[in-house]
Structure formats: structure tokens, C-alpha cells
Design an enzyme around this catalytic site. Structure first.
Site, mmCIF file in Angstrom:
data_model
loop_
_atom_site.group_PDB
_atom_site.id
_atom_site.type_symbol
_atom_site.label_atom_id
_atom_site.label_comp_id
_atom_site.label_asym_id
_atom_site.label_seq_id
_atom_site.Cartn_x
_atom_site.Cartn_y
_atom_site.Cartn_z
ATOM 1 N N GLU A 165 48.925 34.943 65.775
ATOM 2 C CA GLU A 165 48.506 34.690 64.341
ATOM 3 C C GLU A 165 47.264 33.917 64.087
ATOM 4 O OE1 GLU A 165 52.230 33.404 62.397
ATOM 5 O OE2 GLU A 165 53.267 35.072 63.117
ATOM 6 N N ASN A 206 48.965 38.208 69.880
ATOM 7 C CA ASN A 206 50.225 38.535 68.955
ATOM 8 C C ASN A 206 49.851 38.478 67.622
ATOM 9 O OD1 ASN A 206 53.085 39.834 69.080
ATOM 10 N ND2 ASN A 206 53.583 37.828 68.209
ATOM 11 N N HIS A 242 56.445 43.735 61.241
ATOM 12 C CA HIS A 242 57.792 43.150 60.491
ATOM 13 C C HIS A 242 57.278 44.022 59.314
ATOM 14 C CE1 HIS A 242 59.162 39.673 62.578
ATOM 15 N NE2 HIS A 242 57.827 39.357 62.721
ATOM 16 N N GLU A 270 57.838 42.271 67.403
ATOM 17 C CA GLU A 270 58.754 41.587 66.582
ATOM 18 C C GLU A 270 59.503 42.481 65.424
ATOM 19 O OE1 GLU A 270 57.403 38.083 65.202
ATOM 20 O OE2 GLU A 270 56.284 37.551 66.880
ATOM 21 N N ASP A 272 60.992 44.558 62.645
ATOM 22 C CA ASP A 272 62.458 44.536 61.654
ATOM 23 C C ASP A 272 61.814 45.314 60.555
ATOM 24 O OD1 ASP A 272 60.604 42.303 60.459
ATOM 25 O OD2 ASP A 272 62.343 41.002 61.269
HETATM 26 O O1 9MR Z 1 62.500 34.035 63.583
HETATM 27 C C1 9MR Z 1 61.822 32.950 63.851
HETATM 28 C C2 9MR Z 1 62.642 31.972 63.046
HETATM 29 O O2 9MR Z 1 63.975 31.544 63.513
HETATM 30 C C3 9MR Z 1 61.847 30.711 62.845
HETATM 31 O O3 9MR Z 1 62.318 29.774 61.992
HETATM 32 C C4 9MR Z 1 60.401 30.956 62.302
HETATM 33 C C5 9MR Z 1 59.459 29.927 62.387
HETATM 34 O O4 9MR Z 1 58.451 29.992 61.857
HETATM 35 O O5 9MR Z 1 60.018 31.785 63.314
HETATM 36 C C6 9MR Z 1 60.586 32.892 63.301
HETATM 37 O O6 9MR Z 1 59.840 33.991 64.275
HETATM 38 C C7 9MR Z 1 58.170 34.226 63.841
HETATM 39 C C8 9MR Z 1 57.536 34.502 65.223
HETATM 40 O O7 9MR Z 1 57.802 33.207 66.111
HETATM 41 C C9 9MR Z 1 56.308 34.713 64.939
HETATM 42 N N1 9MR Z 1 56.278 35.873 63.886
HETATM 43 C C10 9MR Z 1 56.783 35.668 62.802
HETATM 44 C C11 9MR Z 1 58.295 35.265 63.066
HETATM 45 C C12 9MR Z 1 59.215 35.383 61.667
HETATM 46 O O8 9MR Z 1 58.812 34.265 60.940
#
Ligand code: 9MR
Length: 476
Positions: A165, A206, A242, A270, A272
Site C-alpha cells: 500500500e 501488494n 476488497h 485479500e 472479499d
Molecule cells: O484483517 C486485518 C485486520 O485484522 C487488522 O486489524 C487490520 C489492521 O490494519 O489489517 C487487516 O488486514 C489488512 C491487510 O493486512 C492489508 N490490506 C487491508 C486489510 C484489511 O484492512
């Protein structure tokens, strides 16, 4: 050999029946037959791909969670356990308990692991973000982090999300502490450090909102193109995916293809598809067709190596916490019932959905040699590595003997003396009596002309331990 036939779990049939899903899918669910339940990961493996899930250590003790994760997926990504705040919470002090537990679980269940993530502005301890370091010091902190974490997992991971990101929606660089302190070059430096620490992991950039062709994805595209020209070691791009219900970008496949054409792998990392809750039958049907479409987009791109769902069950999805009023984005509901989306994805992966017929029925035809598409061929060479009282270790080398790259392979043999395989690695085993079928894993199916790979196994024998012949190989 047991033919792979996709069958939604019984709960999926109930969920399907309760919805207004397209008539074809309903027919499919009603008439699908199988000799054994087959998970999404196995369906994907037959196509040389993987279907993965984000896995959270704190839920692995819940048996339904672990059961679904292990049955359905052949790849996992630690949801939080390998992030900076988990692995280096204070400077120079590393902790790997959570990540190690995920890797051990994955290895025990034949799943490959995507490491996530080495450099990210979020879940970054404040000793890094607020440390006030100068460029040289922050560069060495970043290199040290990568060298330790990627070094710790060296040889155990299929891939790393090296940088996560780093771009804004308009294609400019996100003003993270790495960007503002070190400048544009920090990304290339991170990839170089990752390659040095683990030469075998595929190294990915990513990001989210780069699934369609837009300013952000084009900025990433230009970076990858420059990296390839400059020799910066990048192997893949992860498209987080997402999505919002009904909003699969129409140019998803074209976008994946333009990246693949730069000479990198691509993956949906990732996935969803969130909806306004509560869910209803119409929304679930739309979600099913969205999953079907995104899966097909990946399968239609030869270098799209796999798809990871961002979680096993809606129950633990990150979505409702971040987008209040939205949820239900995954394949399994809060009670681990498979949703219509499960069938949408399974059907795209080639799960059998036609009425039972002789050709669609599971068949046992081990004596039949598998066949390869024109232009693709492979060979399999069997050898006994070691042998003791009642056990032995074997190894098979699979080589691409054709002029074209292959995306997957299937090796078949029949043991002559009643031997059985007890454990197998670097391949997916199916065994029926003397007949053994081994398919590639997601990470070792692609072979360039003349390239080869090996899988190994241990077995039991008694009386005699003759090598099987023939040992046949089919490429796909
Ligand atoms: O699913 C993850 C969640 O449990 C955490 O609280 C969060 C913290 O930023 O991160 C989520 O996963 C993220 C991933 O690492 C990177 N892309 C976005 C995902 C959803 O926020």
C-alpha cells in the site's frame, strides 16, 4: 485415480436452496455428485493454482474454523502475525511466535504460505513511525527488519508481500514515514533486502484499488516496469481485491494481463466482496456471480497464480469494524455454512455441475496414461532414495520435455509390490490401492522448457520394493 469432482458441503446446498440463485446454479447443486468432498484448494491445484485464506492464530483453536480452513484452502496468509508490530515490536527485538504457529499449521496441512508484510505504513510500531530517524538510519532499520524477518522464514514461504500500500488513489506516493524520510527509492531497497534474505520466496508488491485500470494501478504498473528494466528483484503483484457487491471491475482480467505481460506473476491476495447487511437472497446471488467472475478473470490469465480470501468466515471479517453497516463478504457465513458465493467460485474452478453421466462420474482408471495438450509434455523419473526395515523414501523428478512452458503436471504410477505412500511433500497426493496420482502444488507447477522440479515421499513396503514402471506425466 480418483477424479476431482466439486461438491458443495451439505450446508452449501441448504444455503443455495434458500436463495434465488440463478437457475443454472440451483440445477447444479441439485444434481452434483461426487465420490468424495473436494475443497476449493484441490480444484485449484488441478489447474496449477491455489486458493488461499487469511488465517488468524487466535481462531485456530476453534475446530470449525480450522476444519474449514484445512479442508478448503491450499495456501494461507497470516492475517496479522508477520506484520512489523508483531515481529519487531521494539527496536532489534524480534518475536516470531504467531508467525511460526501459522507456518507450522500450514506445513502440517500441505498449505503454502504467503508472508504478509515486510514494509507497510500501518501496524507499524511508533518507535519506527515517530522515531525521528534520518534517511540513512531508517534505511538500515528497514533493511535490518527485512533481513531478520525474511531470514527467519527463509525457504519456508512461497511469497512475501515486501511492500504494501505505497500509493495514493491518484497514483502519487503515499506519504508514509518511509517515503518522507528515505524517498522513492525505499521500495527498491526493500525488494533488494528481501531477495538477499530469502532468495526462493517470490517477492510481491501488494495494494488495494488496483484491480481495474486506473491512476493508482497505472502508477504501480509504471513502477513494476521500471523495476524490471533496472533489475530490481520483483516477482509478482498482489491485487488485494476488497470489493463492494456488484462492483467487480470489468477490466480486471485485462489489468491482470497487462501486469503479467511485464513479466511478473499476479495474484488476488485479500479477496472479499462486502454488502450492506443484513444479507438477503438477492445479494447473496449477486455475490456468487461476483466471485465466479473474479475467479474466471484470474484463471484466464496464465500468470495469475492464485486467489486468497481475506478470511475463513464472515464471523471474523475485518469489514464490519471498518465499514459499519457492511459485512458478509466471504464464502462461509457466521456458522460456517457455505454461501452461494462458495458455489460461484467452485463452479468457476471447474467443479462438476452437470447431471450425473458416465463421463462425469468418478472413474478409476489408473492404467490409463494421462495426456497433455498439444505442445506441452513432461517426464517423470522415479528413484528410491533410501530404504529401511519396512519404510522407504522416494523422489520423483518432473521435467518439462516440451518446447512450451507448462502450468501444471500430474504424475501417475502403480506400485508393483503393494507399497503405500505414507507422506508426500511438494505435491498433492491421491492414492487408491496400488495406484498413485500426484499433482503439483501451486508453487511448483509452472516449468519453463527443460526446467524440472522434484517431489518426495516416504512409504511402507514389505517383501519387495520394486520401482514402478511406467511412471507417466501429463502437463497442463
Ligand atoms: O484483517 C486485518 C485486520 O485484522 C487488522 O486489524 C487490520 C489492521 O490494519 O489489517 C487487516 O488486514 C489488512 C491487510 O493486512 C492489508 N490490506 C487491508 C486489510 C484489511 O484492512
Amino acid at each position: 485415480m480418483t477424479k476431482s469432482v466439486f461438491r458443495p458441503p451439505a450446508t452449501a446446498l441448504a444455503a443455495l436452496a434458500a436463495t434465488a440463485l440463478a437457475a443454472t446454479a440451483l440445477v447444479a447443486a441439485a444434481t452434483t455428485t461426487a465420490s468424495a468432498a473436494t475443497g476449493l484448494g484441490q480444484l485449484a491445484a488441478a489447474k496449477g493454482r491455489y486458493i488461499g485464506t487469511a488465517l488468524a492464530n487466535n481462531h485456530l483453536g476453534e475446530s470449525a474454523y480450522a476444519t474449514v480452513a484445512d479442508r478448503e484452502f491450499n495456501s494461507v496468509t497470516p492475517e496479522n502475525e508477520m506484520k512489523w508490530d508483531a515481529t519487531e515490536p521494539s527496536r532489534g527485538s524480534f518475536s516470531y511466535g504467531g508467525g511460526d504457529a501459522i507456518v507450522n499449521h500450514a506445513q502440517a496441512h500441505g498449505q503454502s504460505v504467503r508472508g504478509h508484510t515486510l514494509v507497510w505504513h500501518s501496524q507499524l510500531p511508533s518507535w519506527v513511525s515517530n522515531g525521528g530517524f534520518n534517511a540513512a538510519t531508517l534505511t538500515s532499520i528497514m533493511q535490518n527488519h527485512i533481513s531478520n524477518v525474511a531470514g527467519h522464514y527463509k525457504g519456508k514461504l512461497y511469497a512475501w508481500d515486501v511492500v504494501n500500500e505505497a500509493f495514493n488513489e491518484d497514483g502519487t506516493r503515499r506519504q508514509s514515514v518511509f517515503q518522507t524520510t528515505i524517498g522513492d527509492g525505499y521500495i527498491a531497497t526493500a525488494f533488494q533486502a528481501a531477495r538477499a534474505a530469502d532468495p526462493t520466496a517470490k517477492l510481491y508488491y501488494n495494494d488495494y484499488n488496483i484491480e481495474g485500470i486506473n491512476a493508482k494501478s497505472t502508477a504501480v504498473y509504471n513502477m513494476v516496469k521500471a523495476f524490471k528494466q533496472q533489475g530490481v528483484p520483483i516477482d509478482g503483484v498482489g491485487f488485494q481485491t476488497h470489493l463492494i457487491l456488484g462492483q467487480v471491475p470489468s477490466d480486471l482480467q485485462a489489468n491482470l494481463q497487462r501486469f503479467a505481460d511485464l513479466g511478473v506473476d499476479v495474484a488476488l491476495t485479500e479477496v472479499d466482496v462486502r454488502m450492506q447487511t443484513p444479507a438477503d437472497s438477492g445479494k447473496l446471488a449477486t455475490q456468487s456471480s461476483n466471485y465466479n467472475a473474479l475467479t474466471k478473470a484470474c484463471l484466464n490469465v496464465a500468470r495469475c497464480v492464485g486467489i486468497t480470501l481475506w478470511g475463513v468466515t464472515d464471523k471474523y471479517s475485518w469489514v464490519p469494524d471498518v465499514f459499519p453497516g457492511y459485512g458478509a463478504p466471504l464464502l462461509f457465513d457466521d456458522n460456517y455454512n457455505a454461501k452461494p458465493a462458495y458455489t460461484g467460485m467452485g463452479t468457476a474452478l471447474g467443479g462438476t455441475t452437470s447431471s450425473p453421466s458416465p463421463s462425469a462420474s468418478p472413474s478409476a482408471s489408473p492404467s490409463t496414461s494421462p495426456s497433455s495438450p498439444p505442445g506441452r509434455s513432461c517426464s517423470a523419473t522415479y528413484r528410491t532414495v533410501n530404504q529401511w526395515n519396512t519404510g522407504f523414501q522416494g523422489e520423483v523428478t518432473v521435467a518439462n520435455t516440451g518446447a512450451s512452458a507448462i502450468g501444471g503436471w500430474t504424475v501417475i504410477w502403480a506400485f508393483p509390490n503393494g507399497q503405500t505412500v505414507t507422506q508426500l511433500w511438494n505435491g498433492t497426493l491421491s492414492q487408491s490401492g496400488a495406484n498413485v496420482t500426484v499433482r503439483n502444488m501451486s508453487y511448483n507447477g509452472s516449468l519453463a522448457p527443460n526446467a524440472s522440479t522434484t517431489f518426495g515421499f516416504t512409504g511402507d513396503w514389505s517383501g519387495a520394493n520394486g520401482a514402478p514402471s511406467p511412471v507417466t506425466c501429463a502437463a497442463s
